[in-house]
Design a protein around this motif. Structure first.
Motif, short mmCIF file in Angstrom:
data_model
loop_
_atom_site.label_atom_id
_atom_site.label_comp_id
_atom_site.label_asym_id
_atom_site.label_seq_id
_atom_site.Cartn_x
_atom_site.Cartn_y
_atom_site.Cartn_z
N GLN A 59 0.88 -1.18 -0.08
CA GLN A 59 -0.01 0.24 0.17
C GLN A 59 0.90 1.23 0.14
O GLN A 59 0.55 2.28 -0.62
N ALA A 60 2.15 1.02 0.71
CA ALA A 60 3.04 2.31 0.84
C ALA A 60 3.32 2.51 -0.71
O ALA A 60 3.53 4.05 -0.80
N THR A 66 0.86 7.77 -5.87
CA THR A 66 -0.14 8.76 -6.05
C THR A 66 0.23 10.30 -5.72
O THR A 66 -0.14 11.27 -6.46
N ARG A 67 1.05 10.39 -4.71
CA ARG A 67 1.72 11.80 -4.28
C ARG A 67 2.52 12.26 -5.74
O ARG A 67 2.40 13.31 -5.89
N LEU A 72 3.24 15.88 -10.40
CA LEU A 72 3.67 16.13 -11.81
C LEU A 72 2.37 16.55 -12.50
O LEU A 72 2.37 17.06 -13.83
N GLY A 73 1.27 16.94 -11.91
CA GLY A 73 0.04 17.52 -12.31
C GLY A 73 -0.60 16.60 -13.56
O GLY A 73 -1.23 17.31 -14.26
N LEU A 167 13.23 14.32 -10.56
CA LEU A 167 12.19 13.19 -9.85
C LEU A 167 13.08 12.90 -8.68
O LEU A 167 13.95 12.44 -8.37
N PRO A 168 12.10 13.02 -7.51
CA PRO A 168 12.51 12.60 -5.95
C PRO A 168 12.69 11.21 -5.89
O PRO A 168 13.59 10.71 -5.08
N ASN A 169 12.31 10.08 -6.86
CA ASN A 169 12.68 9.08 -6.51
C ASN A 169 13.45 8.24 -7.82
O ASN A 169 13.68 7.19 -8.03
#
Length: 271
Positions: A59-60, A66-67, A72-73, A167-169
């Motif tokens: 789920q995380a 989603t965040r 990214l809009g 990108l933060p990831n």
């Protein structure tokens, strides 16, 4: 500054996406599909990102995807998939991913029609061609396109571009679905998936990024990078870890001395 060859690949990716005109992105929130979504959002292409939620995916991860989509809009949907209702998937054959992706792409195909989108795209990259990927057969059957792969982007390329584009990831470890923790031929059950998810969540509290807890019945086989071995065998940490894993239902708790390696369950297959 990006190297010239990587700049060329990025431009090719933008060109490939623009030619599709409107796309549904199979978006897991991993670095590959995140880069695909980020680049698509900078083109004139109409974009819908779709994330599949099921017991096989933590789920995380859904929440993180989603965040990022919100940041990214882009238009984003979370749908529920039902691979756990498919006996062919739960039997856990080597082609398990084919059965999962077949259901996913059938669902996405219907969604694309409903939203008037011309193409479905996924985050497969150029390195995936040399790996055991049964899900790619399902992608071909449903006409799913892989723009990253078509642009010749490798995993290293993708991380470099993701970092360049903010990108933060960008350095997020690969996150295969939880069913990949169960040996081929051993049934996938909701209980086993919950055990694995809880065990890996526990290990993340120590700041370990790359983790796999392989489920061998009563045995939990922990895969982490060798640099984390000393941390986990510290007397206090080890005692607490063992006690917690016992509460999850594991009788024996082991550490794999070969360390973390993505796709280690494939070692038993006759390549």
């Amino acid at each position: 500054m990006l190297p010239a060859d990587l700049t060329a690949k990025l431009e090719q990716l933008k060109k490939n996406l623009t030619e599709l005109e409107s796309i549904l992105v199979a978006y897991s929130g991993g670095v590959d599909s995140s880069l695909l979504l980020k680049v698509a959002s900078t083109t004139p292409v109409k974009v819908l990102a779709v994330t599949a939620a099921s017991p096989t995916y933590p789920q995380a991860e859904i929440e993180a995807a989603t965040r990022l989509a919100r940041e990214l809009g882009v238009q984003h949907m979370v749908i529920n998939t039902n691979e756990m209702d498919n006996p062919e998937f739960c039997a856990n054959p080597p082609e398990r991913c084919y059965h999962c992706k077949k259901e996913l792409f059938a669902t996405l195909q219907e969604l694309a029609r409903e939203h008037g989108l011309k193409a479905i795209v996924d985050g497969a990259n150029a390195d995936d061609r040399s790996d055991f990927r049964p899900g790619s057969q399902a992608a071909r059957e449903y006409g799913v396109k892989s723009p990253l792969q078509e642009a010749g982007l490798t995993k290293d390329d993708i991380r470099q571009l993701a970092r360049h584009l903010g990108l933060p990831n960008w350095d997020k470890p690969s996150m295969a679905c939880l069913s990949s923790r169960i040996p081929y031929g051993q049934a996938i059950t909701a209980e086993k998936l919950k055990q694995v998810a809880a065990a890996e969540d526990y290990l993340r509290q120590f700041g370990i990024k790359e983790i796999r807890v392989r489920h061998h019945g009563t045995i939990a086989r922990i895969e982490v990078n060798p640099s984390a071995f000393a941390l986990l065998i510290d007397s206090k940490v080890r005692a607490n870890l063992v006690n917690y894993f016992h509460t999850l239902g594991f009788t024996y708790i082991t550490m794999d001395l070969e360390g973390f390696r993505s796709g280690s369950m494939n070692a038993v297959l006759n390549k």
